[in-house]
Design a protein around this motif. Sequence first.
Motif, PDB file in Angstrom:
ATOM      1  N   ARG A 182       0.824  -1.214   0.000  1.00  0.00           N
ATOM      2  CA  ARG A 182       0.000   0.000   0.000  1.00  0.00           C
ATOM      3  C   ARG A 182       0.855   1.260   0.000  1.00  0.00           C
ATOM      4  O   ARG A 182       0.538   2.227  -0.692  1.00  0.00           O
ATOM      5  CB  ARG A 182      -0.940   0.011   1.192  1.00  0.00           C
ATOM      6  N   GLU A 183       1.938   1.261   0.754  1.00  0.00           N
ATOM      7  CA  GLU A 183       2.809   2.437   0.793  1.00  0.00           C
ATOM      8  C   GLU A 183       3.514   2.640  -0.545  1.00  0.00           C
ATOM      9  O   GLU A 183       3.770   3.766  -0.967  1.00  0.00           O
ATOM     10  CB  GLU A 183       3.851   2.314   1.911  1.00  0.00           C
ATOM     11  N   ILE A 184       3.840   1.550  -1.216  1.00  0.00           N
ATOM     12  CA  ILE A 184       4.559   1.641  -2.488  1.00  0.00           C
ATOM     13  C   ILE A 184       3.685   2.252  -3.567  1.00  0.00           C
ATOM     14  O   ILE A 184       4.116   3.116  -4.323  1.00  0.00           O
ATOM     15  CB  ILE A 184       5.078   0.245  -2.917  1.00  0.00           C
ATOM     16  N   VAL A 185       2.417   1.842  -3.645  1.00  0.00           N
ATOM     17  CA  VAL A 185       1.537   2.352  -4.707  1.00  0.00           C
ATOM     18  C   VAL A 185       0.747   3.583  -4.275  1.00  0.00           C
ATOM     19  O   VAL A 185      -0.095   4.076  -5.016  1.00  0.00           O
ATOM     20  CB  VAL A 185       0.561   1.249  -5.197  1.00  0.00           C
ATOM     21  N   PHE A 186       1.013   4.112  -3.107  1.00  0.00           N
ATOM     22  CA  PHE A 186       0.237   5.220  -2.555  1.00  0.00           C
ATOM     23  C   PHE A 186       0.196   6.436  -3.486  1.00  0.00           C
ATOM     24  O   PHE A 186      -0.843   7.039  -3.701  1.00  0.00           O
ATOM     25  CB  PHE A 186       0.799   5.628  -1.182  1.00  0.00           C
ATOM     26  N   ASN A 187       1.308   6.832  -4.066  1.00  0.00           N
ATOM     27  CA  ASN A 187       1.371   8.017  -4.925  1.00  0.00           C
ATOM     28  C   ASN A 187       1.154   7.716  -6.409  1.00  0.00           C
ATOM     29  O   ASN A 187       1.233   8.621  -7.231  1.00  0.00           O
ATOM     30  CB  ASN A 187       2.715   8.735  -4.752  1.00  0.00           C
ATOM     31  N   ALA A 188       0.888   6.466  -6.747  1.00  0.00           N
ATOM     32  CA  ALA A 188       0.681   6.123  -8.150  1.00  0.00           C
ATOM     33  C   ALA A 188      -0.640   6.714  -8.641  1.00  0.00           C
ATOM     34  O   ALA A 188      -1.629   6.741  -7.907  1.00  0.00           O
ATOM     35  CB  ALA A 188       0.672   4.615  -8.323  1.00  0.00           C
TER      36      ALA A 188
END
Length: 95
Positions: free
Chosen positions: A74-80
């Motif tokens: 979730r943190e990895i794709v948060f700004n996608a």
Amino acid sequence: MSVDAKTVRRIAHLARIAVTDEEVAPLQDELNAILSFVEQLDAVDVATVEPMTSVTPMAMKSREDVITDGGHAREIVFNAPLTEDNYFLVPKVVE
């Protein structure tokens, strides 16, 4: 071992370096000096010297080899801009 003018020209050709006739003699001297230094190094007995990775003693850091999902999807794709089920969505580029 010594380098002659013909060898200097061949090395320059192989290295794709333009060398004028005036530059051949100084390059010949430099290459001979380098080879002389290598011959000096070759004379050193290193049979009893253990190979090392550093001049200061150190131990390699290691961790347990465990397979995980990372736990941060979730943190990895948060700004996608576009995501679905914690995966990146990208536009189709091949038709």
